[in-house]
Design a protein around this motif. Structure first.
Motif, mmCIF file in Angstrom:
data_model
loop_
_atom_site.group_PDB
_atom_site.id
_atom_site.type_symbol
_atom_site.label_atom_id
_atom_site.label_comp_id
_atom_site.label_asym_id
_atom_site.label_seq_id
_atom_site.Cartn_x
_atom_site.Cartn_y
_atom_site.Cartn_z
ATOM 1 N N ARG A 1 0.822 -1.204 0.000
ATOM 2 C CA ARG A 1 0.000 0.000 0.000
ATOM 3 C C ARG A 1 0.858 1.256 0.000
ATOM 4 O O ARG A 1 2.016 1.242 0.461
ATOM 5 C CB ARG A 1 -0.974 -0.008 1.190
ATOM 6 C CG ARG A 1 -0.304 -0.008 2.526
ATOM 7 C CD ARG A 1 -1.269 -0.379 3.666
ATOM 8 N NE ARG A 1 -2.363 0.563 3.810
ATOM 9 C CZ ARG A 1 -3.633 0.201 3.880
ATOM 10 N NH1 ARG A 1 -3.980 -1.074 3.784
ATOM 11 N NH2 ARG A 1 -4.576 1.112 4.042
ATOM 12 N N THR A 2 0.286 2.344 -0.491
ATOM 13 C CA THR A 2 1.019 3.607 -0.561
ATOM 14 C C THR A 2 1.243 4.169 0.843
ATOM 15 O O THR A 2 0.525 3.844 1.786
ATOM 16 C CB THR A 2 0.251 4.634 -1.394
ATOM 17 O OG1 THR A 2 -1.056 4.834 -0.816
ATOM 18 C CG2 THR A 2 0.087 4.148 -2.826
ATOM 19 N N GLY A 3 2.253 5.010 0.961
ATOM 20 C CA GLY A 3 2.560 5.614 2.249
ATOM 21 C C GLY A 3 3.647 4.893 3.005
ATOM 22 O O GLY A 3 3.963 5.252 4.144
ATOM 23 N N GLY A 4 4.238 3.882 2.360
ATOM 24 C CA GLY A 4 5.299 3.127 3.009
ATOM 25 C C GLY A 4 6.680 3.656 2.664
ATOM 26 O O GLY A 4 6.841 4.806 2.251
ATOM 27 N N PHE A 5 7.671 2.782 2.793
ATOM 28 C CA PHE A 5 9.056 3.207 2.624
ATOM 29 C C PHE A 5 9.685 2.715 1.325
ATOM 30 O O PHE A 5 10.847 2.988 1.067
ATOM 31 C CB PHE A 5 9.892 2.721 3.811
ATOM 32 C CG PHE A 5 9.618 3.476 5.081
ATOM 33 C CD1 PHE A 5 10.407 4.551 5.454
ATOM 34 C CD2 PHE A 5 8.542 3.130 5.885
ATOM 35 C CE1 PHE A 5 10.143 5.257 6.614
ATOM 36 C CE2 PHE A 5 8.271 3.824 7.050
ATOM 37 C CZ PHE A 5 9.070 4.894 7.411
ATOM 38 N N ALA B 1 10.290 3.117 10.152
ATOM 39 C CA ALA B 1 11.605 2.901 9.546
ATOM 40 C C ALA B 1 12.512 2.012 10.381
ATOM 41 O O ALA B 1 13.566 1.587 9.893
ATOM 42 C CB ALA B 1 12.279 4.251 9.295
ATOM 43 N N LYS B 2 12.143 1.731 11.632
ATOM 44 C CA LYS B 2 12.978 0.846 12.438
ATOM 45 C C LYS B 2 12.854 -0.607 11.984
ATOM 46 O O LYS B 2 13.699 -1.439 12.307
ATOM 47 C CB LYS B 2 12.617 0.973 13.912
ATOM 48 C CG LYS B 2 13.008 2.318 14.523
ATOM 49 C CD LYS B 2 12.697 2.354 16.011
ATOM 50 C CE LYS B 2 13.133 3.687 16.626
ATOM 51 N NZ LYS B 2 12.826 3.741 18.079
ATOM 52 N N ASN C 1 10.766 -1.331 8.623
ATOM 53 C CA ASN C 1 10.622 -1.271 7.178
ATOM 54 C C ASN C 1 11.800 -0.555 6.508
ATOM 55 O O ASN C 1 12.421 0.325 7.106
ATOM 56 C CB ASN C 1 9.318 -0.559 6.820
ATOM 57 C CG ASN C 1 8.107 -1.371 7.243
ATOM 58 O OD1 ASN C 1 8.037 -2.572 7.005
ATOM 59 N ND2 ASN C 1 7.144 -0.721 7.889
ATOM 60 N N SER C 2 12.069 -0.945 5.262
ATOM 61 C CA SER C 2 13.191 -0.385 4.516
ATOM 62 C C SER C 2 12.727 0.002 3.113
ATOM 63 O O SER C 2 11.554 -0.101 2.789
ATOM 64 C CB SER C 2 14.314 -1.436 4.427
ATOM 65 O OG SER C 2 13.903 -2.526 3.601
ATOM 66 N N LYS C 3 13.676 0.421 2.275
ATOM 67 C CA LYS C 3 13.354 0.757 0.896
ATOM 68 C C LYS C 3 13.074 -0.496 0.073
ATOM 69 O O LYS C 3 12.523 -0.417 -1.021
ATOM 70 C CB LYS C 3 14.500 1.552 0.264
ATOM 71 C CG LYS C 3 14.694 2.940 0.865
ATOM 72 C CD LYS C 3 15.841 3.658 0.191
ATOM 73 C CE LYS C 3 16.033 5.052 0.779
ATOM 74 N NZ LYS C 3 17.166 5.774 0.136
ATOM 75 N N GLY C 4 13.469 -1.647 0.616
ATOM 76 C CA GLY C 4 13.238 -2.908 -0.075
ATOM 77 C C GLY C 4 11.906 -3.519 0.314
ATOM 78 O O GLY C 4 10.970 -2.822 0.732
ATOM 79 N N ASN C 5 11.813 -4.836 0.182
ATOM 80 C CA ASN C 5 10.609 -5.568 0.567
ATOM 81 C C ASN C 5 10.799 -6.184 1.946
ATOM 82 O O ASN C 5 11.778 -6.895 2.197
ATOM 83 C CB ASN C 5 10.322 -6.679 -0.452
ATOM 84 C CG ASN C 5 9.920 -6.129 -1.799
ATOM 85 O OD1 ASN C 5 9.003 -5.326 -1.910
ATOM 86 N ND2 ASN C 5 10.614 -6.560 -2.856
ATOM 87 N N ASP C 6 9.873 -5.897 2.835
ATOM 88 C CA ASP C 6 9.890 -6.434 4.197
ATOM 89 C C ASP C 6 8.578 -7.175 4.412
ATOM 90 O O ASP C 6 7.496 -6.577 4.322
ATOM 91 C CB ASP C 6 10.057 -5.290 5.207
ATOM 92 C CG ASP C 6 11.317 -4.479 4.928
ATOM 93 O OD1 ASP C 6 12.411 -5.023 5.125
ATOM 94 O OD2 ASP C 6 11.189 -3.325 4.478
ATOM 95 N N TRP C 7 8.677 -8.472 4.687
ATOM 96 C CA TRP C 7 7.482 -9.309 4.703
ATOM 97 C C TRP C 7 7.712 -10.558 5.541
ATOM 98 O O TRP C 7 8.782 -10.739 6.113
ATOM 99 C CB TRP C 7 7.081 -9.682 3.286
ATOM 100 C CG TRP C 7 8.213 -9.963 2.309
ATOM 101 C CD1 TRP C 7 9.499 -10.346 2.589
ATOM 102 C CD2 TRP C 7 8.142 -9.855 0.882
ATOM 103 N NE1 TRP C 7 10.223 -10.490 1.443
ATOM 104 C CE2 TRP C 7 9.431 -10.204 0.374
ATOM 105 C CE3 TRP C 7 7.140 -9.535 -0.021
ATOM 106 C CZ2 TRP C 7 9.724 -10.220 -0.985
ATOM 107 C CZ3 TRP C 7 7.435 -9.554 -1.381
ATOM 108 C CH2 TRP C 7 8.710 -9.891 -1.850
ATOM 109 N N PHE C 8 6.693 -11.418 5.630
ATOM 110 C CA PHE C 8 6.777 -12.686 6.360
ATOM 111 C C PHE C 8 7.226 -12.475 7.810
ATOM 112 O O PHE C 8 8.335 -12.838 8.190
ATOM 113 C CB PHE C 8 7.730 -13.666 5.659
ATOM 114 C CG PHE C 8 7.440 -13.865 4.196
ATOM 115 C CD1 PHE C 8 6.311 -14.550 3.797
ATOM 116 C CD2 PHE C 8 8.279 -13.338 3.224
ATOM 117 C CE1 PHE C 8 6.028 -14.722 2.448
ATOM 118 C CE2 PHE C 8 8.004 -13.512 1.868
ATOM 119 C CZ PHE C 8 6.872 -14.205 1.482
#
Length: 276
Positions: free
Chosen positions: A194-198, A222-223, A225-232
């Protein structure tokens, strides 16, 4: 308080990790999944702690590399292991879809895999997670889903899961998937584009209101989430650590971080901590 790669070279490997580590309540067993270079096949690994030492990673008995076995989760009593798989529903059937499966502990091994909920299986379902009352939350691309996957909820009644409820529209779109639902359903952590992320995929949190509706999701920040994909994502049994998968480095590895940084996001008027 800063995410670090978890167990590099042991659990975080050269492969593409596809789940957080899932520990038994006594922390003497751990399960996780990887997918291989073709992204169409994957297996579930496990390790056990024996005589104060961990065994080497092994592929669990029922997992076969010709399928895509991913996203394991373990019941609180440790007797049932749930996972997502592309294995055929019918014998000699075609692979390719995704359904939710489970196995039962059988002595020192596991039973043959069974469909978790044949009555609601569509071949487009993934990522089962449960409350303490065995209410099932999962993601699905089934008919009726909008904007990619949607989040669904199903109750267990007389041993059968009821018709899934498509959750609040505030989750729809951008391919959300559930990572963790509080035992009392007071909040949910999920991942989404979704929009509004990093950047790519981020973790979000939503509190459930007394009337059953959900608050507008808040980004975990930001602690984590990153500019990449953060999941699972998922927690250690004592809720002290949050584990997740990220491609922020050179590979898709498992990271861990102190769960206190999630509790900092609770509303000021909420006296109880989110991490119980």
């Amino acid at each position: 308080m800063e995410p670090e790669i978890f167990a590099p070279g042991i659990i975080s490997s050269k492969y593409w990790e596809h789940s957080p580590p899932v520990f038994s309540q006594d922390s003497k067993e751990v399960y996780w999944s990887v997918v291989f270079d073709d992204q169409n096949t994957g297996v579930i690994y496990y390790m056990k702690r024996q005589n104060d030492q961990w065994t080497k990673p092994e592929v669990i008995s029922f997992s076969e590399s010709k399928y895509r076995d991913i996203c394991p989760s373990l019941s609180s009593d440790g007797k049932t292991l749930y996972f997502t798989s592309s294995r055929p529903v019918e014998k000699n059937g075609k692979t390719g879809g995704h359904d939710m499966w489970f196995v039962k502990r059988k002595g020192n091994d596991w039973s043959e895999p069974q469909l978790l909920a044949p009555n609601i299986s569509t071949g487009k379902d993934a990522r089962s997670t449960f409350t303490r009352d065995e209410i099932l939350y999962f993601g699905s691309w089934r008919e009726g889903a909008t904007g990619g996957s949607n989040l669904y909820r199903s109750k267990l009644v007389n041993g059968i899961y009821t018709k899934p409820e498509n959750l609040d529209a505030i989750f729809s779109g951008a391919n959300p998937m559930p990572s963790y639902v509080a035992p009392d359903e007071s909040y949910m952590i999920f991942e989404s584009f979704r929009t509004g992320g990093f950047g790519g995929c981020d973790f979000w949190i939503s509190l459930r209101q007394n009337d059953g509706s959900w608050e507008e999701p808040k980004n975990l920040g930001a602690k984590i989430n990153s500019k990449g994909n953060d999941w699972f994502g998922g927690f250690s049994p004592d809720m002290k650590y949050f584990f997740f998968v990220s491609d922020r480095g050179d590979n898709n590895d498992i990271y861990w971080v102190n769960a206190k940084i999630i509790d900092e996001l609770r509303p000021k008027d909420l006296k109880e901590t989110l991490i119980k």
